[in-house]
Design a protein around this motif. Structure first.
Motif, PDB file in Angstrom:
ATOM      1  N   THR A   1       0.858  -1.198   0.000  1.00 17.47           N
ATOM      2  CA  THR A   1       0.000   0.000   0.000  1.00 17.47           C
ATOM      3  C   THR A   1       0.887   1.238   0.000  1.00 17.47           C
ATOM      4  OG1 THR A   1      -1.986  -0.907   1.039  1.00 17.47           O
ATOM      5  CG2 THR A   1      -1.517   1.385   1.507  1.00 17.47           C
ATOM      6  N   PHE A   2       0.531   2.196  -0.827  1.00 18.30           N
ATOM      7  CA  PHE A   2       1.214   3.493  -0.825  1.00 18.30           C
ATOM      8  C   PHE A   2       0.281   4.519  -0.198  1.00 18.30           C
ATOM      9  CE2 PHE A   2       3.547   1.403  -4.177  1.00 18.30           C
ATOM     10  CZ  PHE A   2       4.807   1.985  -4.165  1.00 18.30           C
ATOM     11  N   LEU A   3       0.731   5.209   0.842  1.00 18.46           N
ATOM     12  CA  LEU A   3      -0.021   6.355   1.348  1.00 18.46           C
ATOM     13  C   LEU A   3       0.434   7.590   0.564  1.00 18.46           C
ATOM     14  CD1 LEU A   3      -0.140   5.774   5.208  1.00 18.46           C
ATOM     15  CD2 LEU A   3      -1.503   4.790   3.377  1.00 18.46           C
ATOM     16  N   PRO A   4      -0.447   8.592   0.406  1.00 21.51           N
ATOM     17  CA  PRO A   4      -0.109   9.729  -0.463  1.00 21.51           C
ATOM     18  C   PRO A   4       1.007  10.580   0.131  1.00 21.51           C
ATOM     19  CG  PRO A   4      -2.204  10.084   0.636  1.00 21.51           C
ATOM     20  CD  PRO A   4      -1.778   8.707   0.995  1.00 21.51           C
ATOM     21  N   ASP A   5       2.087  10.755  -0.596  1.00 19.03           N
ATOM     22  CA  ASP A   5       3.215  11.490  -0.037  1.00 19.03           C
ATOM     23  C   ASP A   5       4.016  12.199  -1.128  1.00 19.03           C
ATOM     24  OD1 ASP A   5       4.516  11.436   2.884  1.00 19.03           O
ATOM     25  OD2 ASP A   5       6.093  11.558   1.396  1.00 19.03           O
TER      26      ASP A   5
ATOM     27  N   THR B   1       4.012  -1.056   3.697  1.00 22.77           N
ATOM     28  CA  THR B   1       3.294   0.215   3.547  1.00 22.77           C
ATOM     29  C   THR B   1       4.320   1.316   3.324  1.00 22.77           C
ATOM     30  OG1 THR B   1       1.580  -0.565   5.063  1.00 22.77           O
ATOM     31  CG2 THR B   1       1.658   1.803   4.647  1.00 22.77           C
ATOM     32  N   VAL B   2       4.172   2.045   2.236  1.00 20.34           N
ATOM     33  CA  VAL B   2       5.078   3.159   1.939  1.00 20.34           C
ATOM     34  C   VAL B   2       4.398   4.422   2.431  1.00 20.34           C
ATOM     35  CG1 VAL B   2       6.366   4.353   0.140  1.00 20.34           C
ATOM     36  CG2 VAL B   2       5.857   1.911  -0.104  1.00 20.34           C
ATOM     37  N   CYS B   3       5.055   5.138   3.348  1.00 19.24           N
ATOM     38  CA  CYS B   3       4.370   6.272   3.984  1.00 19.24           C
ATOM     39  C   CYS B   3       5.376   7.315   4.447  1.00 19.24           C
ATOM     40  CB  CYS B   3       3.553   5.779   5.176  1.00 19.24           C
ATOM     41  SG  CYS B   3       4.544   4.947   6.422  1.00 19.24           S
ATOM     42  N   GLY B   4       4.858   8.420   4.961  1.00 20.03           N
ATOM     43  CA  GLY B   4       5.698   9.488   5.489  1.00 20.03           C
ATOM     44  C   GLY B   4       6.345   9.084   6.805  1.00 20.03           C
TER      45      GLY B   4
ATOM     46  N   TRP C   1       9.942   4.433   4.190  1.00 17.51           N
ATOM     47  CA  TRP C   1       9.788   5.886   4.156  1.00 17.51           C
ATOM     48  C   TRP C   1       9.710   6.379   2.711  1.00 17.51           C
ATOM     49  CZ3 TRP C   1      14.259   7.562   7.954  1.00 17.51           C
ATOM     50  CH2 TRP C   1      13.895   7.203   9.254  1.00 17.51           C
ATOM     51  N   ALA C   2       8.640   7.068   2.389  1.00 16.71           N
ATOM     52  CA  ALA C   2       8.453   7.553   1.013  1.00 16.71           C
ATOM     53  C   ALA C   2       9.537   8.555   0.621  1.00 16.71           C
ATOM     54  CB  ALA C   2       7.074   8.188   0.876  1.00 16.71           C
ATOM     55  N   ILE C   3       9.960   9.381   1.588  1.00 14.04           N
ATOM     56  CA  ILE C   3      10.883  10.469   1.224  1.00 14.04           C
ATOM     57  C   ILE C   3      12.235   9.915   0.769  1.00 14.04           C
ATOM     58  CG2 ILE C   3      11.923  10.946   3.509  1.00 14.04           C
ATOM     59  CD1 ILE C   3      11.292  13.987   2.763  1.00 14.04           C
TER      60      ILE C   3
END
Ligand code: SF4
Length: 425
Positions: free
Chosen positions: A302-306, A372-375, A391-393
């Motif tokens: 899952t990718f969270l919006p970032d 999960t890819v997230c901030g 970490w998305a960044i």
């Protein structure tokens, strides 16, 4: 070795999009300065903001110590906010002092922030006024990195869009190619070598590495977006007559092949020659990706919006590594630029735009994806609930484009799963 099909029918091209508005967990557009200041070597980014803005930049930049830094913050103090001082006069003084001390600065960006927008400090007028004063020595432009309703990669979009009106007219009769998006120099050089081998002779980059080397633009410009978050920049280039080449983004063996192929087609490069030139890089990429395939195949993500990289990265992981995207969230969905990417996502993937963080976390908890890819702010709480995160960044700061980075890109997703397995043992 056929470039991936452009119009796959089983994808998410016309899938409904779950649109959400609510509390968001993203960095603001000032963050882009961290990679932009490395790219344009004689530019300076002067944030007109508060101590919070200065702290954000300082912590995002880590503990880098510069003899001659290329970004800074003109602090708006309380008396400025209260309207007790003339901010324009103070800004002029700060800029004069900076440019007197640093004659090496050839391009100065005045970067707007939440505080400068709250007090309605007109930085476009300030940039125009200061440009006249420093004409012939330093070009002065402005853009907003404000955190109100933005996400951090929009800072680069706003910065590049600010450059476009200032680009020279391309008066040549010959077509030229422009790579749009700040890439690490080593990656940009790899692409430039490939285009030269293909026989595309005039290739520019936006941004260029020097203020004086920014590319010309005109109706003979064909441009390839290297990043999926450059909607405003693309629009500004199209307003100048340039034509966007529609392609996948250059992630993985297939994405990179498709991206290069779009340029080869536009420039009339022979298909056999194209295949010969890209074959070694493409094979290298496939071999490197294969190392991570065993660990990633069949895993749910899952990718969270970032970062706005979510859709092309999900496509790469699904088509080249066999991962199963559960939800692909992105702060803004640019359907036209992402049409080919969406077409290649497995049908049934939830596509979401914007964020209502609590509802989104509920969906993550219900689906319990493998990754999960997230901030940064969400990663630790999710890890404490037994979910594995990325970490998305990190994906924005790492070189991930092109054939030679494809293996590293796959590895960035494999590593947290390996760590999880080791911890379990
Ligand atoms: Fe915070 Fe706004 Fe400054 Fe960004 S621009 S650091 S969101 S105050």
């Amino acid at each position: 070795m056929t470039p991936p099909a452009v119009a796959a029918t089983l994808g998410c091209e016309s899938a409904p999009v779950l649109r959400e508005r609510g509390q968001r967990e993203v960095f603001c557009g000032l963050t882009g300065i961290i990679w932009l200041h490395r790219k344009v070597q004689d530019a300076f980014f002067l944030v007109v903001g508060s101590r919070t803005c200065a702290h954000l930049l300082q912590s995002a930049a880590g503990v880098m110590v510069f003899a001659e830094p290329r970004f800074g913050t003109a602090i708006i103090e309380e008396r400025d906010l209260a309207g007790m001082a003339d901010c324009n006069e103070e800004l002029d003084r700060v800029v004069d002092r900076l440019l007197t001390r640093r004659p090496d600065i050839k391009l100065l960006f005045l970067v707007g922030s939440c505080p400068s927008e709250v007090i309605k400090l007109d930085l476009s007028r300030a940039a125009a006024r200061l440009s006249v004063k420093h004409a012939g020595v330093t070009k002065i432009l402005n853009y907003s990195g404000s955190g109100i309703e933005t996400t951090f990669t929009e800072g680069e979009d706003a910065c590049l869009a600010a450059l476009v009106p200032d680009l020279a007219d391309d008066t040549s009769d010959l077509m030229s190619l422009m790579i749009v998006g700040a890439l690490p120099d080593v990656v940009e050089d790899q692409f430039l070598r490939l285009f030269a081998e293909l026989g595309i002779t005039t290739v520019h980059s936006l941004p260029a590495r020097r203020a004086g080397a920014m590319p010309p633009v005109g109706p003979n410009t064909r441009f390839l977006l290297a990043q999926p978050f450059l909607g405003e920049t693309a629009r500004a280039l199209e307003d100048r007559g340039a034509v966007r080449l529609d392609a996948l983004f250059p992630f993985g063996a297939e994405g990179t092949t498709n991206w290069l192929h779009a340029a080869a087609t536009a420039f009339g490069i022979d298909e056999m020659h194209f295949r010969r030139v890209i074959a070694p890089g493409r094979e290298r990429a496939k071999r490197a990706i294969a190392h991570s395939a065993e660990r990633l195949a069949g895993k749910r993500i899952t990718f969270l919006p970032d970062s706005q990289l979510e859709v092309p990265l999900a496509r790469f992981l699904a088509t080249e590594l066999g991962m199963q995207p559960v939800e692909v969230g992105t702060p803004y969905l640019h359907r036209r630029h992402l049409a080919q990417e969406l077409a290649l996502l497995p049908a049934g993937t939830i596509i979401s735009e914007g964020q209502d963080v609590d509802r989104q976390l509920d969906r993550v908890r219900a689906a319990r994806p493998d990754l999960t890819v997230c901030g940064l702010g969400l990663a630790n709480p999710l890890e404490s609930e037994g979910l594995t995160t990325k970490w998305a960044i990190e994906l924005v700061f790492s070189p991930i484009h092109g054939f030679d980075q494809a293996g590293d890109l796959a590895e960035l997703f494999a590593r947290p799963l390996r760590r999880r397995d080791v911890l379990k043992v």
